[in-house]
Enzyme design. Structure first.
Site, short mmCIF file in Angstrom:
data_model
loop_
_atom_site.label_atom_id
_atom_site.label_comp_id
_atom_site.label_asym_id
_atom_site.label_seq_id
_atom_site.Cartn_x
_atom_site.Cartn_y
_atom_site.Cartn_z
N TYR B 126 0.83 -1.22 0.00
CA TYR B 126 0.00 0.00 0.00
C TYR B 126 0.86 1.26 0.00
O TYR B 126 0.51 2.27 -0.62
CB TYR B 126 -0.98 -0.01 1.18
CG TYR B 126 -2.05 -1.07 1.02
CD1 TYR B 126 -2.92 -1.03 -0.08
CD2 TYR B 126 -2.19 -2.10 1.93
CE1 TYR B 126 -3.88 -2.00 -0.25
CE2 TYR B 126 -3.16 -3.08 1.77
CZ TYR B 126 -4.01 -3.02 0.68
OH TYR B 126 -4.96 -3.98 0.50
N GLU B 225 2.90 -29.93 18.10
CA GLU B 225 2.11 -29.67 16.88
C GLU B 225 0.78 -28.99 17.19
O GLU B 225 0.45 -27.99 16.60
CB GLU B 225 1.85 -30.98 16.12
CG GLU B 225 0.90 -30.78 14.93
CD GLU B 225 0.77 -31.99 14.02
OE1 GLU B 225 1.58 -32.93 14.12
OE2 GLU B 225 -0.17 -31.99 13.20
N ASP B 277 2.20 -35.33 15.36
CA ASP B 277 1.47 -36.53 14.96
C ASP B 277 2.39 -37.48 14.22
O ASP B 277 3.37 -37.06 13.60
CB ASP B 277 0.32 -36.17 14.01
CG ASP B 277 -0.81 -35.40 14.69
OD1 ASP B 277 -0.82 -35.33 15.95
OD2 ASP B 277 -1.68 -34.88 13.97
#
Lengths: 399, 399
Positions: B126, B225, B277
Site C-alpha cells: 500500500y 504440533e 502426529d
C-alpha cells in the site's frame, strides 16, 4: 536409531497406566462454584434417566433442534437464538449405542471436573476406545454426540467449556490496559498477568476462559482482524494512547476468543469495537460471528457472542471519507455472493438498516479495502488519524 | 447511521497526513547494533549502484537463484542451503520499473529502521501506491520484489525481519521455564516476561523476534504440533515437572516461531525436541520445515531453521511400543503420496537412514496416529508415561 529405541522400550510394551476413570484425582484447587452448577446439571440429567428406568418407562433425552429453521434473531437480545423445537431421543434398540455414548460422555465430563482437567474432542474420541461396545468408530460420530450434549446442557445454561470439553484452538492474542487474573492449577494461587508488560509480544488466550477474572481501567476493547494490524497497534503502544485493550482475532474469532471478549466486556462493562477489512467476509463472517454468533450453532450463542460489539471499521463510506480509492481491490465473485447472501438470507443484516445501506454501497462501488490499506497514507496513519477520527463519534459506528 | 457518520467526517474528506518518508522519526529507543549492521548492508548495496552510475556503467543487482535446482543439503550444516547460482538484474528499459521498486523498497526499509517501525508485505504494497510510476499494481508483484530483496540481503547475512519487513502471523504460544526479555518501544526499558506465570494462558510470540533475549534454567525446548496437546501440558504444568519450555507451533511453524526457537536454543544452548502426529504431514511438513527449512525459500534457512531439533515423537515404532493400534487411522492417499515424496525427492530424508526406516515402517503398517491418540490410555498418560519414557533416551530420537 528407530531399532535402538525399540530395544530400550521393548521390555515395557504395554502401557503402565490404562485409562481409569476411578483413579484418585490429581492435586486440585479449591472448589469452583461454576463447577458445582455443572455437576448439578449432569446429576439432574442423569437422575431423569435413572428415575425413568426405575419407573419402567423408556428414558429420553431432549435436545434443541440444531437447524436454521429453529433459529431466530431478536435485536433486543442481540444474538441468533435457538428456538424451542426439541429432538427427543428415546432409548430403543436402534438408539441404544448413541444413548450409551451420551451417558459415557457425561460421565467423562464429571470425571474431568473432579480431576480439574479438560479434554478436547479428540481426547474424548480416543478415550471412548475403552468404552467397549459404546466406543466411537470415527471421530465425526463422537463430535455429533458432543454437539448434542452441548445443546442439551445449553438448555440448562451450561456451556461445553463448563463441561470441560475445550476446543483445540487458542483464543487470540491480547495486549493493553488489562490485568488477567488466572490461577495456579496446583496451588490455587492467583496469578496476575499484566497485558501492558509484553513488549512486542502478547498474552495468548487459553482454550478455556471460564475461570478468568479481570482488572482494567481501559475505556474499550478493540477486536482486530489481522495479526499485522494488531502488531502495528501493539508495536506503537496504541493501547496506551487510547486507553484500550487490543485483541487479535486472526480472522473469524474462535470460540475462546469470543468467550474471552464477552466475559471481559460483561465483567468490566466495557464497550467492544470491531476493526476488520471492508469486505463481505469482514462483515458477514468475522463481525457477524463475533456479534450474534453462528446460525448453525445457535444453541451456544448465549455464551459465545458479543451482542454489544459495534463496528468501528473499515466501512465502504470510509473508502470515500479517507480517500482509499487507490488502495482498493475489485470485488471478486465470492465477495458478491457473500454480500448477496447477507442481504437476502441473514436475519441479522435484515434487521439492521445501516448495514443494508453499507452493503448496498459496497455493491455499488464494486470495491473492497483491507484494513492495512490505511498504510497508503503512511504506516501510522491508522494511529495518528483514522482511529482518533472514528473514535470521536462511536454512535456513528455500524450496529 | 452510515449517513450520520458521513456527515460527521465529510468536512475532512482528505486525510490530514499523507505518507512522508522524510517525516521526523517517532520516539525511539537506543541504537541497536543489529540495526547498524542492516543499515550498513543497505548503504553498501545502494552505493554499488550509485558508483556504477557515476562510472557510466549499467548498475546491476545479483540475487541468489531461488529454485530447488540451486539447493543442497549438507548434514553437517544441518539445513537446506541455497547454492551459488545468481540471477543478475541489470538496469535496462525492460527492468527499470522493477529496479526502481527494489530501490524504493530498500529506502522504505531504511526509514523503518530509523523510525524503529516495522511493516508487513501488505503495508509495503500500500505504501508503494505513493511511488508514482514505481507503484505496484498487484500485491504478488510487490511480494516478488520483497522476496528478491530478502534473497539479496541474505547473501550479506541480513534477514527480512532485520530489514523490518515482518510477517502477518504471530509466532506461536510459549509457556514454561523461561523469562523472555523484551523492551518498551518508547522508553527502552527492559521488560521481563516470566513464562511460568501465565496460569492456563501463554506468551504469544510476536511477528518479529530479533531483539528478544532470554533467561532460563530449562533443560530443553518442546515444540508441539497441536494447541490441544500444548494446552494439556500447560494445564498440568508439565513444564515444571520436566524443566522445559513448551512451544505451541499450531501446525507448520511460522517464520517467527522457527526464528524464536532458533534464537532461544542458540542463546541458551538448549536442545530442541519436536512432538508431532505420527503421519507424513507431521514428519515431512512440520518437522522437516522446523529442522532444515523449506526448499522453496532456501535463502532464508540460515536464519529460520533449527538444525539441532530432534524428533521425540510420535513415531511408527511408538504405535507398537505404546500399544496405540486401537487409536490409529488408515493412511489416506495424500499421506501415501507425501511419504513417497519424502523418500524419493527430499534431500533431508534421503540423508537420514533412521527416517527412511521410520517412513518405511509407516508405509508397511499403512496406519497413522495423532499425538492425542495417547489419550487412549488416559488423558494424562502422555505426562505420566509417554514423555518420561521417551526422555530417558534422547539419543534414540529420530534425527
Amino acid at each position: 536409531m528407530a531399532t535402538k529405541k525399540k530395544s530400550t522400550t521393548a521390555a515395557t510394551t504395554k502401557p503402565s497406566k490404562a485409562a481409569d476413570p476411578t483413579a484418585p484425582p490429581r492435586k486440585r484447587r479449591a472448589k469452583d462454584p461454576l463447577d458445582e452448577v455443572t455437576l448439578a446439571a449432569i446429576k439432574q440429567t442423569a437422575a431423569g434417566i435413572h428415575d425413568a428406568i426405575l419407573q419402567h418407562k423408556r428414558p429420553e433425552l431432549r435436545t434443541p433442534v440444531r437447524a436454521l429453521s429453529n433459529v431466530s434473531y431478536d435485536p433486543k437480545k442481540g444474538y441468533l437464538e435457538i428456538g424451542s423445537d426439541k429432538k427427543v431421543r428415546t432409548l430403543s434398540v436402534s438408539s441404544v449405542k448413541t444413548f450409551a455414548q451420551t451417558l459415557k460422555m457425561m460421565a467423562l465430563s464429571q470425571e474431568l471436573i473432579k480431576n480439574d482437567d479438560v479434554a478436547t474432542k479428540r481426547d474424548a474420541y480416543y478415550q471412548s476406545k475403552n468404552w467397549g461396545d459404546a466406543r466411537f468408530d470415527e471421530q465425526p460420530e463422537s463430535d455429533t454426540v458432543m454437539d448434542d450434549i452441548e445443546a442439551l446442557f445449553s438448555d440448562l445454561g451450561v456451556s461445553r467449556e463448563q463441561l470441560r470439553f475445550v476446543p483445540d484452538q487458542h483464543g487470540g492474542a491480547v495486549a493493553g490496559e488489562l490485568v488477567v487474573i488466572d490461577r495456579d492449577i496446583e496451588t490455587g494461587e492467583l496469578i496476575e498477568i499484566d497485558c501492558t508488560r509484553f513488549g512486542s509480544g502478547a498474552y495468548a488466550v487459553p482454550s478455556w476462559v471460564e475461570h478468568l477474572k479481570f482488572k482494567t481501567k481501559a475505556k474499550f476493547i478493540l477486536c482486530i482482524e489481522t495479526q499485522g494490524m494488531f502488531q502495528r497497534l501493539q508495536h506503537q503502544k496504541y493501547w496506551q494512547k487510547a486507553g484500550c485493550v487490543l485483541v487479535s482475532m486472526g480472522g473469524v474469532p474462535t470460540r475462546s476468543c469470543r468467550r474471552f471478549v464477552r466475559l471481559l466486556s460483561e465483567q468490566c462493562k466495557l464497550p467492544v469495537y470491531a476493526f476488520t477489512d471492508c469486505d463481505p467476509y469482514g462483515f458477514a463472517n468475522i463481525y457477524r460471528t463475533l456479534k450474534v454468533g453462528s446460525g448453525n450453532a445457535a444453541h451456544i450463542n448465549q455464551f459465545f457472542c458479543v451482542p454489544n460489539v459495534r463496528y468501528l471499521g473499515l466501512t465502504p463510506q470510509d473508502i470515500i471519507d479517507f480517500d482509499l480509492g487507490k488502495a482498493t481491490h475489485p470485488l471478486a465473485d465470492v465477495d458478491v455472493k457473500r454480500a448477496f447472501d447477507a442481504l437476502k438470507n441473514d436475519p441479522f443484516f435484515q434487521n439492521q438498516k445501516p448495514w443494508k445501506q453499507a452493503i448496498d454501497l459496497l455493491m455499488k462501488m464494486q470495491k473492497r479495502a483491507e484494513q492495512q490499506a490505511l498504510s497508503l497514507h503512511g504506516l501510522n496513519f491508522v494511529i495518528d488519524d483514522y482511529l482518533p477520527r472514528k473514535l470521536k463519534n462511536p454512535d456513528a459506528f455500524l450496529p
